[in-house]
Design an enzyme around this catalytic site. Sequence first.
Site, PDB file in Angstrom:
ATOM      1  CB  SER A 169      -0.926  -0.004   1.214  1.00 57.01           C
ATOM      2  OG  SER A 169      -1.606  -1.233   1.284  1.00 57.01           O
TER       3      SER A 169
HETATM    4  C1  LIG Z   1      -3.437  -4.239  -0.525  1.00 61.74           C
HETATM    5  S1  LIG Z   1      -2.836  -5.830  -0.269  1.00 61.74           S
HETATM    6  C2  LIG Z   1      -2.200  -5.779   1.369  1.00 61.74           C
HETATM    7  C3  LIG Z   1      -0.993  -4.902   1.588  1.00 61.74           C
HETATM    8  C4  LIG Z   1      -0.152  -5.358   2.755  1.00 61.74           C
HETATM    9  N1  LIG Z   1      -0.730  -5.060   4.028  1.00 61.74           N
HETATM   10  C5  LIG Z   1       1.275  -4.860   2.663  1.00 61.74           C
HETATM   11  O1  LIG Z   1       1.774  -4.234   3.593  1.00 61.74           O
HETATM   12  O2  LIG Z   1       1.929  -5.171   1.653  1.00 61.74           O
HETATM   13  C6  LIG Z   1      -4.296  -6.780   0.027  1.00 61.74           C
HETATM   14  C7  LIG Z   1      -4.028  -8.243   0.334  1.00 61.74           C
HETATM   15  O3  LIG Z   1      -5.226  -8.809   0.842  1.00 61.74           O
HETATM   16  C8  LIG Z   1      -5.252 -10.155   0.437  1.00 61.74           C
HETATM   17  N2  LIG Z   1      -6.624 -10.652   0.577  1.00 61.74           N
HETATM   18  C9  LIG Z   1      -7.673 -10.484  -0.262  1.00 61.74           C
HETATM   19  N3  LIG Z   1      -8.766 -11.098   0.229  1.00 61.74           N
HETATM   20  C10 LIG Z   1      -8.391 -11.662   1.409  1.00 61.74           C
HETATM   21  C11 LIG Z   1      -9.060 -12.444   2.381  1.00 61.74           C
HETATM   22  N4  LIG Z   1     -10.340 -12.776   2.246  1.00 61.74           N
HETATM   23  N5  LIG Z   1      -8.359 -12.866   3.464  1.00 61.74           N
HETATM   24  C12 LIG Z   1      -7.045 -12.530   3.622  1.00 61.74           C
HETATM   25  N6  LIG Z   1      -6.355 -11.808   2.720  1.00 61.74           N
HETATM   26  C13 LIG Z   1      -7.020 -11.375   1.643  1.00 61.74           C
HETATM   27  C14 LIG Z   1      -4.735 -10.103  -0.992  1.00 61.74           C
HETATM   28  O4  LIG Z   1      -4.275 -11.376  -1.414  1.00 61.74           O
HETATM   29  C15 LIG Z   1      -3.628  -9.065  -0.871  1.00 61.74           C
HETATM   30  O5  LIG Z   1      -2.391  -9.682  -0.622  1.00 61.74           O
END
Ligand SMILES: C[S@@+](CC[C@H](N)C(=O)[O-])C[C@H]1O[C@@H](n2cnc3c(N)ncnc32)[C@H](O)[C@@H]1O
Length: 371
Positions: A75
Amino acid sequence: MSGWRERLTTPREQFIPPVVWVDDPATGGFAAVSKSSDETRWRALVDADEPIITQVDDGRTPPGGIGLQPSSSCSQPSLVAAMLDALGAGAGHKVLEIGTGTGWCAAELRSRVGEHGEVVSVEVDPRIAERARGALRRAGCSVTVITADGMDGYLPAAPYDRVIATASVRAVPRAWLEQTRVGGVLVVPWGTDYCNGTLLRLEVGEDGSASGRCGMNLAFMRVREQRRNYLEPSPAELRSAQRSTTTRSIAELYEMIAYSRAAFAIGLRVPRCYRTAEELTPDHRRIELHDTTSNSWARVDLTRGAEKSDVLQFGPRRLWNEADAAYDWWLTAGRPGPQRFGLTISPEGDHTTWIDTPTSATSWLVAGPQS
Ligand SMILES: C[S@@+](CC[C@H](N)C(=O)[O-])C[C@H]1O[C@@H](n2cnc3c(N)ncnc32)[C@H](O)[C@@H]1O
C-alpha cells in the site's frame, strides 16, 4: 503532524518482490517491471509514495503477460501512516491484520507493539503468505502469518486490541468484531460497489456493537470474495433496453462519478451498483452502472457540447433513476462529504450509516451481516 517518512520506521525495499507491475498505457492492463532488468525503475517505485502492485490476476498472469486486475500490492506509504495513526496500536497490544501482502505493514505494526506485543496477519493467497513470511524473517520481525480466509479473522489468538484490514470490504465481518476486545479499535477500508471508499475507524462497545466515523478517501483492492464484476450488455439487451435522456450537465455527471463526496453518498443510497466510466473518444464518454445480482444495467452516453445525454436501462432495477435520485438527495442534504458519515454495526451485524452523529435522524440501513 510530521510527514509519513518520519512516522514509518521500516524500509519498504526489503519487502518488495523483484517483479512488480505497472500500468501499461499501450494495452490498458498491467506490465511487469523486474529488478534484474530495470533496477532504476524498480527502485523509483519502491521510493515513491505510491502503492506498488505485486501480483495481478491472483497470480495467473506471469511476467511477460498483460495483467488485467491487481490482486496484491504494497500500500501507499502515506496512507499506511494515516491508517496506523487511526489504529493507535501501541506497546503491548495484540494486533490482527487482514491482508498480509508483502508483510511490510505487518513489520511496521510489529515495531509499534514492541517486545510485549503480538502481531498476527492473515493472507488468503498461500504463495503471497509464504513470501511475506520469508521477508519478515529476513527483516528480523516476529509476526505470525496465517494462510486463511481473513473474513473469519483468526480466532485462536483472539481477543485483539486492534484489528486492521488492508483490503476493503462492503460489510465488516461479524468475526472481526467478535474477536476485538471491548474498547478495542478496528480500522477498515470501507466502501460500496459504487464508490471504494473511505477509512472507517470503529470502536467496539460492551454489547458487541461497534461504531465510528469515516475518514479520508481511499481506494483499496477488495477482499477476494467481495469483488464485484460488471455486465457486458448483449445485443438483444441493448435492443430491448428502455431508452430515455438526461439533462444533467457534464459537470453534474462527473460529480456523480468522482471519487469523493457525491459518489460516496450515492453508493450508500444505491446498493449493489458497480460503476464504470470509459472514454470512447475525446468527445464521447460512457458511464455504466451494473447490478450483477439482478442482471440490471444502465448506460449513459455523454457527448461534449450536447444538451442531453442518452440513457439506456435494462433489467428489473432502473439503476440510472436510482443514482439520479440519490444525487438529488445528496444535493438537498447540503452536499455532505464522506467525513460527515459514520457507521454503527449492531450486535446482529446490521450496518446503519448516519450523518454527523449516531443518533442523527438521517440514518439508514446500508448492509446486513451477509452483504
Ligand atoms: C493491498 S494488499 C495488502 C498490503 C499489505 N498489508 C502490505 O503491507 O503489503 C491486500 C491483500 O489482501 C489479500 N486478501 C484479499 N482477500 C483476502 C481475504 N479474504 N483474506 C485474507 N487476505 C485477503 C490479498 O491477497 C492481498 O495480498
